[in-house]
Write a protein that holds these residues in place. Structure first.
Motif, PDB file in Angstrom:
ATOM      1  N   ASN A 307       0.950  -1.017  -0.169  1.00 27.46           N
ATOM      2  CA  ASN A 307      -0.360  -0.057  -0.458  1.00 27.46           C
ATOM      3  C   ASN A 307       0.731   1.541  -0.360  1.00 27.46           C
ATOM      4  N   LEU A 308       1.212   1.937  -1.216  1.00 31.06           N
ATOM      5  CA  LEU A 308       2.170   2.540  -1.393  1.00 31.06           C
ATOM      6  C   LEU A 308       1.305   4.138  -0.866  1.00 31.06           C
ATOM      7  N   LYS A 309      -0.204   4.373  -0.653  1.00 29.64           N
ATOM      8  CA  LYS A 309      -0.974   5.011   0.098  1.00 29.64           C
ATOM      9  C   LYS A 309      -0.043   5.861   1.126  1.00 29.64           C
ATOM     10  N   GLN A 310      -0.152   3.850   1.843  1.00 27.90           N
ATOM     11  CA  GLN A 310       0.204   4.536   3.508  1.00 27.90           C
ATOM     12  C   GLN A 310       1.442   4.270   3.655  1.00 27.90           C
ATOM     13  N   ALA A 311       1.941   3.869   3.079  1.00 31.03           N
ATOM     14  CA  ALA A 311       3.430   3.663   3.486  1.00 31.03           C
ATOM     15  C   ALA A 311       4.438   5.067   3.665  1.00 31.03           C
ATOM     16  N   LYS A 312       3.788   6.568   2.565  1.00 28.76           N
ATOM     17  CA  LYS A 312       4.138   7.344   2.146  1.00 28.76           C
ATOM     18  C   LYS A 312       2.806   8.336   3.090  1.00 28.76           C
ATOM     19  N   LEU A 313       2.903   8.677   3.670  1.00 33.12           N
ATOM     20  CA  LEU A 313       1.620   8.511   5.362  1.00 33.12           C
ATOM     21  C   LEU A 313       2.335   8.057   6.902  1.00 33.12           C
ATOM     22  N   LEU A 314       3.222   7.502   5.931  1.00 34.08           N
ATOM     23  CA  LEU A 314       3.922   7.316   7.879  1.00 34.08           C
ATOM     24  C   LEU A 314       5.746   7.274   7.337  1.00 34.08           C
ATOM     25  N   GLY A 315       5.864   7.529   6.305  1.00 39.95           N
ATOM     26  CA  GLY A 315       6.992   8.503   6.261  1.00 39.95           C
ATOM     27  C   GLY A 315       7.375   7.431   5.781  1.00 39.95           C
ATOM     28  N   LEU A 316       7.649   6.346   5.368  1.00 37.93           N
ATOM     29  CA  LEU A 316       8.527   5.319   5.029  1.00 37.93           C
ATOM     30  C   LEU A 316       8.505   4.921   3.651  1.00 37.93           C
ATOM     31  N   THR A 317       9.693   4.732   3.003  1.00 31.19           N
ATOM     32  CA  THR A 317      10.110   4.093   1.824  1.00 31.19           C
ATOM     33  C   THR A 317      10.116   2.365   1.981  1.00 31.19           C
ATOM     34  N   LEU A 318       9.336   1.864   0.812  1.00 35.69           N
ATOM     35  CA  LEU A 318       9.826   0.398   0.811  1.00 35.69           C
ATOM     36  C   LEU A 318      10.656   0.561  -0.123  1.00 35.69           C
ATOM     37  N   PRO A 319      11.772  -1.000  -0.269  1.00 35.48           N
ATOM     38  CA  PRO A 319      12.858  -0.645  -0.650  1.00 35.48           C
ATOM     39  C   PRO A 319      12.123  -1.506  -1.795  1.00 35.48           C
ATOM     40  N   LYS A 320      13.131  -0.915  -3.438  1.00 30.52           N
ATOM     41  CA  LYS A 320      12.739  -1.063  -4.429  1.00 30.52           C
ATOM     42  C   LYS A 320      12.713  -2.119  -4.975  1.00 30.52           C
ATOM     43  N   SER A 321      12.843  -3.942  -4.819  1.00 33.57           N
ATOM     44  CA  SER A 321      13.096  -4.890  -4.829  1.00 33.57           C
ATOM     45  C   SER A 321      11.145  -5.155  -4.322  1.00 33.57           C
ATOM     46  N   MET A 322      11.016  -5.137  -3.139  1.00 34.43           N
ATOM     47  CA  MET A 322      10.047  -5.312  -2.869  1.00 34.43           C
ATOM     48  C   MET A 322       8.427  -4.577  -3.472  1.00 34.43           C
ATOM     49  N   VAL A 323       8.519  -3.199  -3.690  1.00 29.39           N
ATOM     50  CA  VAL A 323       7.531  -2.971  -4.879  1.00 29.39           C
ATOM     51  C   VAL A 323       7.688  -3.932  -5.970  1.00 29.39           C
ATOM     52  N   HIS A 324       9.161  -4.103  -6.379  1.00 30.25           N
ATOM     53  CA  HIS A 324       8.799  -4.469  -7.664  1.00 30.25           C
ATOM     54  C   HIS A 324       8.136  -5.682  -8.069  1.00 30.25           C
ATOM     55  N   GLU A 325       7.918  -6.927  -7.082  1.00 28.93           N
ATOM     56  CA  GLU A 325       7.149  -7.930  -7.161  1.00 28.93           C
ATOM     57  C   GLU A 325       5.587  -7.808  -6.540  1.00 28.93           C
ATOM     58  N   ALA A 326       5.641  -6.507  -6.250  1.00 32.90           N
ATOM     59  CA  ALA A 326       4.036  -6.079  -6.156  1.00 32.90           C
ATOM     60  C   ALA A 326       3.316  -6.032  -7.632  1.00 32.90           C
ATOM     61  N   GLU A 327       4.698  -5.054  -8.474  1.00 30.20           N
ATOM     62  CA  GLU A 327       4.395  -4.564  -9.846  1.00 30.20           C
ATOM     63  C   GLU A 327       4.273  -5.939 -10.464  1.00 30.20           C
ATOM     64  N   THR A 328       5.153  -6.133 -10.206  1.00 26.09           N
ATOM     65  CA  THR A 328       4.601  -7.919 -11.752  1.00 26.09           C
ATOM     66  C   THR A 328       4.331  -8.991 -10.847  1.00 26.09           C
ATOM     67  N   LYS A 329       4.158  -9.213  -9.285  1.00 28.15           N
ATOM     68  CA  LYS A 329       3.288 -10.240  -9.676  1.00 28.15           C
ATOM     69  C   LYS A 329       2.295 -10.530  -8.392  1.00 28.15           C
ATOM     70  N   GLY A 330       2.247  -9.576  -8.177  1.00 25.64           N
ATOM     71  CA  GLY A 330       1.113  -8.340  -6.894  1.00 25.64           C
ATOM     72  C   GLY A 330      -0.108  -7.681  -7.180  1.00 25.64           C
ATOM     73  N   GLU A 331       0.541  -6.993  -5.928  1.00 25.06           N
ATOM     74  CA  GLU A 331      -0.491  -6.265  -6.195  1.00 25.06           C
ATOM     75  C   GLU A 331      -0.701  -4.930  -5.656  1.00 25.06           C
ATOM     76  N   VAL A 332      -0.957  -3.897  -6.013  1.00 25.08           N
ATOM     77  CA  VAL A 332      -0.345  -2.197  -5.580  1.00 25.08           C
ATOM     78  C   VAL A 332      -1.167  -2.080  -5.750  1.00 25.08           C
ATOM     79  N   PHE A 333      -1.781  -1.336  -4.306  1.00 19.26           N
ATOM     80  CA  PHE A 333      -2.348  -0.067  -3.507  1.00 19.26           C
ATOM     81  C   PHE A 333      -1.850   1.656  -3.427  1.00 19.26           C
ATOM     82  N   LYS A 334      -2.548   1.880  -4.202  1.00 15.54           N
ATOM     83  CA  LYS A 334      -1.870   3.655  -4.448  1.00 15.54           C
ATOM     84  C   LYS A 334      -2.942   4.915  -3.765  1.00 15.54           C
TER      85      LYS A 334
END
Length: 334
Positions: A307-334
């Protein structure tokens, strides 16, 4: 009376006798090609994860040829009320349902008790079915119960916690005391996290009404929260997030629907797939497959959900590898 008339009368009487015997024999309605089976689906409560399981069940039955006029589905939702579970289970019994499906452990337990070893019960989304007493073993369930278990990939969840909040030292875990699956997952995560070096604090709620107060206490004492696969916690997820957001405490939940409701990220077992597989199993049982030797299917593979929106709200930067995995194989909430 001449011989011909006597013979005719004898033939008629014999025919009527045979006809009576034939029509008096019980027929197996389940073997009749025109027979429409009744399936009772009992869901514990309304929340996105269980709703996805329900949708999967219906689609799984459809894939086995049971849809439209070929099946009668009686869907009941207990809305987390134990008395409703009992009443609805009895309703299915009174209707002589051919098979029942329990979505979540309390629903399955209620159906199993009412069925009393007779009517087939299919489990959908049950954690630890053997430990809850629903089956003898997952390999050979015994008698009238089998289905699908969606075990949480707890080690993967802990890995997500490490990646999202690498500096966290104190982990809070919250579960519902009346939810066997939730307690099972919470206590197993406690062991794994302690072995990994975390200071673990456990918190419990009895009902969703407790969430506000318990969450406030927890948010002031921990660095990160783990929300297991637990129906009470899932139902009160938005309340939990409203509280933890105030203290900038990230929540790592067990399933994708809880990420959508404000969790940061998880490796999520598809709740829809759990239901779909349960629906397929139900269809095969309706066709004659024995539940006693039909092994419980356990699904543990998860997909990355963030959940990128929630991560941004809390000031967290998610690892690029995690974001890539979600974008290619999973799900991303923005």
């Amino acid at each position: 009376m001449n011989k011909r008339l006597l013979t005719t009368i004898t033939v008629i009487v014999a025919f009527l006798a045979v006809a009576f015997i034939v029509t008096s024999q019980p027929t197996s309605k389940k073997n009749a090609t025109s027979y429409v089976p009744t399936v009772g689906i009992l869901q514990l409560v309304t929340h996105p994860a269980l709703d996805q399981i329900h949708k999967g069940v219906v689609d799984g039955l459809k894939s086995e040829g049971y849809s439209g006029k070929k099946i009668k589905i009686d869907y009941q939702n207990a809305q987390a009320d134990q008395s409703n579970l009992k009443t609805m289970s009895q309703k299915f019994a009174n209707e002589n349902a051919d098979l029942t499906i329990g979505i979540a452990t309390p629903a399955a337990l209620s159906l199993a008790k009412t069925a009393d070893g007779n009517t087939p019960v299919i489990l959908a989304g049950i954690t630890d079915p053997a430990g809850s007493g629903l089956v003898k073993t997952t390999k050979r369930p015994g008698r009238n119960i089998t289905g699908v278990s969606g075990d949480s990939p707890l080690q993967q969840h802990l890995n997500v916690i490490k990646q999202v909040v690498p500096k966290a030292k104190t982990l809070g875990i919250i579960y519902t005391t009346s939810d066997h699956g939730g307690e099972y997952n919470a206590k197993n995560m406690e062991k794994i996290a302690k072995n990994a070096g975390y200071n673990v604090k456990m918190y419990t709620i009895s009902t969703t009404n407790d969430m506000q107060q318990i969450a406030e206490t927890m948010a002031s004492q921990v660095d990160v929260v783990y929300a297991p696969q637990d129906n009470g916690v899932a139902s009160a997820m938005k309340t939990l997030i409203n509280v933890t957001n105030q203290d900038k405490i990230p929540v790592i939940p067990a399933v994708d629907t809880m990420v959508k409701d404000g969790g940061i990220a998880t490796m999520s077992v598809s709740q829809y797939n759990i239901g779909y597989q349960a629906g397929i199993m139900a269809g095969k049982v309706l066709k004659g497959k024995s539940t006693a030797t039909y092994s419980v299917k356990t699904i543990t593979e998860g997909d990355m959900t963030i959940n990128l929106k929630q991560a941004k709200l809390l000031g967290l930067t998610l690892p690029k590898s995690m974001v890539h995995e979600a974008e290619t194989k999973g799900e991303v909430f923005k």
